[in-house]
Design an enzyme around this catalytic site. Sequence first.
Site, PDB file in Angstrom:
ATOM      1  N   SER A 157      62.299  10.806 -60.533  1.00  0.00           N
ATOM      2  CA  SER A 157      61.548  12.023 -60.246  1.00  0.00           C
ATOM      3  C   SER A 157      60.370  11.659 -59.343  1.00  0.00           C
ATOM      4  O   SER A 157      60.583  11.158 -58.247  1.00  0.00           O
ATOM      5  CB  SER A 157      61.095  12.697 -61.551  1.00  0.00           C
ATOM      6  OG  SER A 157      60.474  13.939 -61.290  1.00  0.00           O
ATOM      7  N   THR A 158      59.137  11.866 -59.791  1.00  0.00           N
ATOM      8  CA  THR A 158      57.970  11.618 -58.948  1.00  0.00           C
ATOM      9  C   THR A 158      57.925  10.160 -58.484  1.00  0.00           C
ATOM     10  O   THR A 158      57.985   9.249 -59.293  1.00  0.00           O
ATOM     11  CB  THR A 158      56.674  11.945 -59.714  1.00  0.00           C
ATOM     12  OG1 THR A 158      56.777  13.256 -60.264  1.00  0.00           O
ATOM     13  CG2 THR A 158      55.471  11.869 -58.784  1.00  0.00           C
ATOM     14  N   HIS A 183      64.923  14.660 -59.087  1.00  0.00           N
ATOM     15  CA  HIS A 183      64.369  15.998 -59.268  1.00  0.00           C
ATOM     16  C   HIS A 183      63.839  16.481 -57.918  1.00  0.00           C
ATOM     17  O   HIS A 183      62.818  16.004 -57.425  1.00  0.00           O
ATOM     18  CB  HIS A 183      63.240  15.980 -60.298  1.00  0.00           C
ATOM     19  CG  HIS A 183      63.688  15.605 -61.668  1.00  0.00           C
ATOM     20  ND1 HIS A 183      62.810  15.214 -62.652  1.00  0.00           N
ATOM     21  CD2 HIS A 183      64.920  15.554 -62.228  1.00  0.00           C
ATOM     22  CE1 HIS A 183      63.481  14.947 -63.762  1.00  0.00           C
ATOM     23  NE2 HIS A 183      64.768  15.138 -63.533  1.00  0.00           N
ATOM     24  N   MET A 277      57.958  11.555 -63.990  1.00  0.00           N
ATOM     25  CA  MET A 277      57.279  12.139 -65.134  1.00  0.00           C
ATOM     26  C   MET A 277      58.290  12.797 -66.074  1.00  0.00           C
ATOM     27  O   MET A 277      59.285  13.361 -65.629  1.00  0.00           O
ATOM     28  CB  MET A 277      56.274  13.194 -64.641  1.00  0.00           C
ATOM     29  CG  MET A 277      55.527  13.944 -65.741  1.00  0.00           C
ATOM     30  SD  MET A 277      54.510  12.854 -66.771  1.00  0.00           S
ATOM     31  CE  MET A 277      53.153  12.532 -65.629  1.00  0.00           C
ATOM     32  N   ASP A 280      63.332  13.223 -69.072  1.00  0.00           N
ATOM     33  CA  ASP A 280      64.702  13.334 -68.599  1.00  0.00           C
ATOM     34  C   ASP A 280      65.287  11.947 -68.339  1.00  0.00           C
ATOM     35  O   ASP A 280      64.646  11.101 -67.717  1.00  0.00           O
ATOM     36  CB  ASP A 280      64.734  14.165 -67.310  1.00  0.00           C
ATOM     37  CG  ASP A 280      66.161  14.461 -66.861  1.00  0.00           C
ATOM     38  OD1 ASP A 280      67.053  14.511 -67.724  1.00  0.00           O
ATOM     39  OD2 ASP A 280      66.362  14.632 -65.642  1.00  0.00           O
TER      40      ASP A 280
END
Length: 336
Positions: A157-158, A183, A277, A280
Amino acid sequence: MRGLITDLLSDGGIPVVGEAANGKEAIEVVKDVEPDVVTMDLEMPELNGIEAVERLMAERPTPVLMLSAYTDDDAEVTFEALDKGAVDFFAKPGGEVSMGVSRMGEQLVSTVQTVADADIDRSILDREDRRARRSRPPESSKQTAFEHPHTVVIGSSTGGPNAVERVLESLPSGDCRVLVVQHMPEAFTARFADRLDAASEYDITEATDGARIGPGEGLVAQGGRHLTVSNYRRGRLRVKLIEDDRGYTVQPAVDVTMASAAETIDDPLIGVILTGMGADGADGIRAIHTAGGRTIAQSEDTCVIYGMPKRAVETGHVDDIRDLDEVSAAIAEGNA
């Protein structure tokens, strides 16, 4: 747009300590008020978002969240901003000024909070490492190839786009089937797939419903849809895209893809969780490990956000924790 974003953040409990009408002014405001995080538009007068991010990283490093419209051109420029040091981006619907952003207030507040927690020193080191690698001549040899092709599912993600690129560019060529779940909104995943395709020796495309891949090929989960492995036979797998959110707060979700891979694939399987973050991927890692697959998480010291890897490690189902530059080697060790 500045007024709208200020209201949304303030209503969400985030005080806005300064505003700027252009990139040049933004640099001076950041130096003056020293905020925890900056939201930065791509298109600005005098100094655009790309140039402003680059100068900020050089003069007063601060976590930056880029605001990007849902267009192909903005997708390309957004990835350039990430290359220059921006931590993440927020895709605003409807172009330059849109009340549609107000309907995404909760998501904007959450994203700003996440970016504020980013390890900016780690982000800067990653950017410098990328520059150094790109300036070096191509390596004359690759890592040892797999004895048997593996399926590798990577979740992030991030901070993930650059991290995934670094892993794939070092994988042994032509040996794995790769699924990437990042994401990211729908308008950006096709361009992300193009970047990974150019950076690695794998043939990587954005996933489509019913797509098949074999060794040496990879798919990037399409934004706004879950990616599942629906069939696996003779070294080739088929995927299915699901539009129903299934109750997940992110779509695509790493958990969905990993769980389906664990259930369907009976050959060697590897799950990898990179920077990001949230939680998941934790359940997905558990599913892969329980099915007899190998699991890897990125180390805290090399994560921009140590959220997803942390939650995966806490399950007790992670076999190996590696620094980012060692993740591809850890994948290759699955050959042993």
